[in-house]
Design a protein around this motif. Sequence first.
Motif, PDB file in Angstrom:
ATOM      1  N   PRO A   1      -4.828  -7.302 -11.843  1.00 12.08           N
ATOM      2  CA  PRO A   1      -3.831  -7.154 -10.774  1.00 12.08           C
ATOM      3  C   PRO A   1      -4.343  -6.273  -9.650  1.00 12.08           C
ATOM      4  N   GLN A   2      -5.337  -5.455  -9.945  1.00 13.38           N
ATOM      5  CA  GLN A   2      -5.882  -4.575  -8.913  1.00 13.38           C
ATOM      6  C   GLN A   2      -6.707  -5.373  -7.917  1.00 13.38           C
ATOM      7  N   SER A   3      -7.182  -6.559  -8.332  1.00 14.70           N
ATOM      8  CA  SER A   3      -8.099  -7.322  -7.495  1.00 14.70           C
ATOM      9  C   SER A   3      -7.469  -7.714  -6.174  1.00 14.70           C
ATOM     10  N   SER A   4      -6.176  -7.965  -6.188  1.00 13.77           N
ATOM     11  CA  SER A   4      -5.517  -8.391  -4.938  1.00 13.77           C
ATOM     12  C   SER A   4      -4.225  -7.621  -4.754  1.00 13.77           C
ATOM     13  N   PRO A   5      -4.125  -6.882  -3.667  1.00 12.45           N
ATOM     14  CA  PRO A   5      -2.870  -6.144  -3.442  1.00 12.45           C
ATOM     15  C   PRO A   5      -1.716  -7.086  -3.083  1.00 12.45           C
ATOM     16  N   ASN A   6      -2.025  -8.315  -2.701  1.00 10.52           N
ATOM     17  CA  ASN A   6      -0.989  -9.277  -2.315  1.00 10.52           C
ATOM     18  C   ASN A   6      -0.660 -10.220  -3.469  1.00 10.52           C
ATOM     19  N   SER A   7      -0.431  -9.625  -4.645  1.00 12.09           N
ATOM     20  CA  SER A   7      -0.172 -10.462  -5.818  1.00 12.09           C
ATOM     21  C   SER A   7       1.300 -10.838  -5.919  1.00 12.09           C
ATOM     22  N   GLY A   8       1.911 -11.124  -4.768  1.00 15.91           N
ATOM     23  CA  GLY A   8       3.258 -11.682  -4.748  1.00 15.91           C
ATOM     24  C   GLY A   8       4.360 -10.678  -4.942  1.00 15.91           C
ATOM     25  N   ARG A   9       5.482 -11.226  -5.396  1.00 19.58           N
ATOM     26  CA  ARG A   9       6.704 -10.413  -5.466  1.00 19.58           C
ATOM     27  C   ARG A   9       6.667  -9.360  -6.556  1.00 19.58           C
ATOM     28  N   TYR A  10       5.693  -9.416  -7.483  1.00 24.38           N
ATOM     29  CA  TYR A  10       5.647  -8.447  -8.578  1.00 24.38           C
ATOM     30  C   TYR A  10       4.694  -7.274  -8.288  1.00 24.38           C
ATOM     31  N   ARG A  11       4.124  -7.312  -7.053  1.00 28.31           N
ATOM     32  CA  ARG A  11       3.120  -6.283  -6.730  1.00 28.31           C
ATOM     33  C   ARG A  11       3.655  -4.875  -6.936  1.00 28.31           C
ATOM     34  N   ASP A  12       4.890  -4.621  -6.517  1.00 26.82           N
ATOM     35  CA  ASP A  12       5.439  -3.262  -6.598  1.00 26.82           C
ATOM     36  C   ASP A  12       5.769  -2.834  -8.022  1.00 26.82           C
ATOM     37  N   THR A  13       5.715  -3.775  -8.955  1.00 27.32           N
ATOM     38  CA  THR A  13       6.013  -3.416 -10.352  1.00 27.32           C
ATOM     39  C   THR A  13       4.751  -3.042 -11.120  1.00 27.32           C
ATOM     40  N   VAL A  14       3.592  -3.234 -10.479  1.00 23.09           N
ATOM     41  CA  VAL A  14       2.323  -2.925 -11.131  1.00 23.09           C
ATOM     42  C   VAL A  14       1.923  -1.476 -10.800  1.00 23.09           C
ATOM     43  N   LEU A  15       1.544  -0.728 -11.823  1.00 26.52           N
ATOM     44  CA  LEU A  15       1.224   0.699 -11.645  1.00 26.52           C
ATOM     45  C   LEU A  15      -0.253   0.871 -11.302  1.00 26.52           C
ATOM     46  N   LEU A  16      -0.602   0.638 -10.057  1.00 30.14           N
ATOM     47  CA  LEU A  16      -1.997   0.768  -9.629  1.00 30.14           C
ATOM     48  C   LEU A  16      -2.370   2.247  -9.468  1.00 30.14           C
ATOM     49  N   PRO A  17      -3.670   2.580  -9.561  1.00 30.62           N
ATOM     50  CA  PRO A  17      -4.096   3.988  -9.449  1.00 30.62           C
ATOM     51  C   PRO A  17      -3.659   4.602  -8.117  1.00 30.62           C
ATOM     52  N   GLN A  18      -3.303   5.874  -8.172  1.00 27.06           N
ATOM     53  CA  GLN A  18      -2.889   6.589  -6.963  1.00 27.06           C
ATOM     54  C   GLN A  18      -3.619   7.940  -6.905  1.00 27.06           C
ATOM     55  N   THR A  19      -4.469   8.092  -5.898  1.00 21.71           N
ATOM     56  CA  THR A  19      -5.143   9.379  -5.696  1.00 21.71           C
ATOM     57  C   THR A  19      -5.667   9.449  -4.275  1.00 21.71           C
ATOM     58  N   SER A  20      -5.705  10.663  -3.731  1.00 23.33           N
ATOM     59  CA  SER A  20      -6.277  10.851  -2.385  1.00 23.33           C
ATOM     60  C   SER A  20      -7.757  11.222  -2.469  1.00 23.33           C
ATOM     61  N   PHE A  21      -8.295  11.247  -3.699  1.00 23.90           N
ATOM     62  CA  PHE A  21      -9.716  11.560  -3.884  1.00 23.90           C
ATOM     63  C   PHE A  21     -10.547  10.422  -3.291  1.00 23.90           C
ATOM     64  N   PRO A  22     -11.378  10.712  -2.287  1.00 29.36           N
ATOM     65  CA  PRO A  22     -12.094   9.620  -1.610  1.00 29.36           C
ATOM     66  C   PRO A  22     -13.197   9.002  -2.476  1.00 29.36           C
ATOM     67  N   MET A  23     -13.329   7.677  -2.347  1.00 31.71           N
ATOM     68  CA  MET A  23     -14.369   6.980  -3.106  1.00 31.71           C
ATOM     69  C   MET A  23     -15.751   7.347  -2.594  1.00 31.71           C
ATOM     70  N   LYS A  24     -15.876   7.499  -1.273  1.00 28.49           N
ATOM     71  CA  LYS A  24     -17.166   7.843  -0.670  1.00 28.49           C
ATOM     72  C   LYS A  24     -16.954   8.892   0.407  1.00 28.49           C
ATOM     73  N   LEU A  25     -17.966   9.702   0.601  1.00 27.30           N
ATOM     74  CA  LEU A  25     -17.988  10.630   1.727  1.00 27.30           C
ATOM     75  C   LEU A  25     -19.154  10.207   2.598  1.00 27.30           C
ATOM     76  N   LEU A  26     -18.856   9.683   3.766  1.00 24.72           N
ATOM     77  CA  LEU A  26     -19.884   9.105   4.623  1.00 24.72           C
ATOM     78  C   LEU A  26     -20.348  10.099   5.689  1.00 24.72           C
ATOM     79  N   GLY A  27     -21.620   9.973   6.079  1.00 20.23           N
ATOM     80  CA  GLY A  27     -22.148  10.780   7.181  1.00 20.23           C
ATOM     81  C   GLY A  27     -21.947  12.261   6.951  1.00 20.23           C
ATOM     82  N   ARG A  28     -21.333  12.915   7.944  1.00 18.82           N
ATOM     83  CA  ARG A  28     -21.133  14.367   7.886  1.00 18.82           C
ATOM     84  C   ARG A  28     -20.049  14.775   6.892  1.00 18.82           C
TER      85      ARG A  28
END
Length: 1012
Positions: free
Chosen positions: A51-78
């Motif tokens: 379900p994580q593969s597509s955020p537009n997985s229809g009307r049930y998207r909001d019922t799926v508990l996807l990961p939530q964090t502000s920790f950045p995946m990458k730190l680019l450049g400076r």
Amino acid sequence: MRWGLRPHGPGAAALAAAGSLWRPARFPGRLGCPGMPRRLVVRSVAGADSPQSSPNSGRYRDTVLLPQTSFPMKLLGRQQPDMELEIQQKCGFSELYSWQRERKVKTEFCLHDGPPYANGDPHVGHALNKILKDIANRYHMMRGSKVHFVPGWDCHGLPIETKVLSELGVNAQTLSAMEIREKARSFAKAAIEKQKSAFARWGVMADWNNCYYTFDGKYEARQLRVFYQMYEKGLVYRSYKPVYWSPSSRTALAEAELEYDPEHVSRSVYVKFPLLKPPPKLASLTDGSSPVSFLIWTTQPWTIPANQAVCYMPEAKYAVVKCSSSGDVYILAEDKVSPVASTLETTFEVISTFSGVDLEGGTCSHPLIPDRGSPLLPATHVTLAKGTGLVHTAPAHGMEDYSVASQHELPMDCLVNEDGVFTDAAGPELENKAVLEEGTDVVIKMLQTAKNLVKEEEVVHSYPCDWRTKKPVVIRASKQWFVNITDIKATAKELLKKVKFIPGAALNSMVDMLDRRPYWCISRQRAWGVPIPVFHHKTKDEYLINSQTIKHITKLVEEHGSDVWWTLPPAQLLPEDVVAQAGGPDALEYVPGQDILDIWFDSGTSWACVLPGTEQRADLYLEGKDQLGGWFQSSLLTSVATRTKAPFKTVMVHGFTLGEKGEKMSKSLGNVINPDIFIDGGEDQSKEPPFGADALRWWIAESNVFTEVTIGPSALRAARDDISKLRNTLRFLLGNVAGFNPETDSVPAKNMYVIDQYMLHLIQDFSTKVTDSYKQYDFGKVIRLLKAFYTRELSSFYFSIVKDRLYCESENDPKRRSCQTALAEILDVLVRSFAPILPHLAEEVFQHIPYVKEPKSVFRTGWIDTSSIWKKPGLEEAVESACAMRDSFLGSIPGKNAAEYEVTIVIEPGLLFEIMEMLQAEETSSTSQLNELMMASRTTLLSQEPRERTAESIELTGTFLINLEGGDIHEESSYKVIVVPTAKEKCPRCWKHTTETADTLCPRCAEVVGAK
């Protein structure tokens, strides 16, 4: 639904005994067939839907508990260096050392910092050394020890003086001692500030306001006290001896201050020493018609004017030979007859042979001064490796030569001055000529004129050079101060046996260097250093030093620094009653000596100035391999001399930094890595991007530091990429513990899903191995363990299995909370395991843990804390037997989505079947623990072959050996895995193929959504 193991049958009952899942097992479990390695191959599932593969997985998207964090995946450049600076500020990097010093803890860990040299910018060698030390310190601090680490700098010495003079473009003789000292001090202070700033930027934990400096008055005074303690014991003395002398620096050098040039070219000569008086046993030598000469070879013709003897090897055989081309008769070692004749492009006729001992009592003529006799003397340093087996001996210009001269009371006059130039004592032809240049040329011409030159040729060989000026040194006798190593060498070697060396071979290297050292010259003829606290008589060859004078001088130095030696009048440098006895202030008979102490004595006494407590012993000294003959040795010798103990319990030795292809780093090759540019980027950041300090630390930790360490752009990019993968792992962990409170939501270990318990078992094993690797200072192994765990066990295996449970179960479902309990524990262990290596990333992660309201520094909360109940070796049988079958299944559908298939597992009745039944109570399930591991649409568990097969089914077979209770439970079982495409449709919410029609939810999702 149960998520513990359900005991079933007699074998399972044995497994569930003793209040734990299974008793700890000692087994060589195998999968596939006997003899194969136990560890399974983890296959990631190519193309698996989530379900994580597509955020537009229809009307049930909001019922799926996807990961939530502000920790950045990458730190680019400076972003990377900027984040590190922010973390250092926010998490109190600068206060951490002082904080841990104030803790009330029982154990103390002391790492004594060997002082870097204060004469240049910070470089990658500094980074290697300081970061290794910091990793060790941070680990011991997290383990609960109070860390004692005082950074220091070596501030005196010739290299600093040389740099100052070269920058000013002046000669040392044109400036007063105080002018040189003031400029040298300013230069050293500027270098210290640059280096200090860099070390702090690299995340090195220390109190940067309280460091030690060898030019500090208190340090200098303590050093002078050590000097006097050694003097009082008779271990420091003044003597006229040959020492390594640098004409380019006009000072004596210690062996540790030499570099060897392997391509040095010398003008070697074969020279005749005519027989003057035959040895008694060889009286017949003069009976022949031709005169006889001893043939010697030397690469230093300039030393021949100072010749006082010719040495031979008593046990060797010697020969009298006649040269076919010249008719000359020579004496040389019998073994050298053929090679020397070949070199001289002639042939020798052997007339007679005799033993070396028969040469006793003979004399030959000096080749330049026919009237002067050179006695033939036995010596142990003569070898047959090179030359003729006869050695020209000039006592003022060779260590072994000096030893022979001492035994036989030969003259030791030195004909060479401080500039490496012949003095008037060498005669008018040689006076004022540089011995290594025109002087050599003139000596060879003089030998030619005297008809005693047999051959001259150039020879390429390894030759000592001044480590700073890179110019050749000479050996010349002069009056110097020495430490009597002979009297303390045996004790030092015994004490070294009790010291732990990492790597172990470094002990032998250090002992070898000690053995090769005849004496330690500790005086230098320069201005920038600590004075040798001795007063010389104006007219007599005597000097003044005693407890009174030392007490007075050390008090002055402690208060005002060693400048007083040059700024105060001599009468004030001595106590009043001593002045009165020595002629009074106006007619003082003594003047302060002009020699300073070797900087290896400066730094070698640091243990006395820095180490805490009465023991004054460090747990660890950690430096580069060059210090085996440098700081490690001078520290050992001064400590053994004054208190008969080593200053260190463990010595760790690392290699040097080299370019990416193994070449030495040099500015001319353009391969010098500037750590600042590596961290913050260069002027053109597209070519020199910023990597941050953590990437530098990772590269250092990962390298095999016990050999030479290679560094270059590709090594640094690889370090950055590894950290990026680690960030992704951490992001998954942080995102999936959102909404989880360990205090209220944790599931007890015994009630957790088996796969979750298994991960706790693995993380417990991981933490034990990581801790042991840190204890051994094997940081490279820490990185290898870490990479294997986060790539194989987590990213490729566990995360791919548990996504469905995390995303699609209801938020508070015990199955989901079980997984979050495991993830929270894994996150905590993982962050602590790499914190000493990557302090910035560890602190950044701590700022993003959702259930920590006020994040503390990871370094203020201790080391890894795991529970002994996590360790359940029997779990491995359950999970790894299931994984053997999973591996067969996934291997049969490469690149396909596992959720589009159904799996039937057939196992003959027995222990393996009972174990699988614990993972799946029902015959067929889409929600069992076994099916979660398989990641299939559904899994069927049978004890006998199914009656019906489809044409498109795939069948795979294997065996698995179970060995529990130390062999009491031992069973090898066969299994069959039958794979068929599922007939079910894809659930629009969880995307598993578990629903009857494409627009309806599967039973699990219908229940979860209905509950919401």
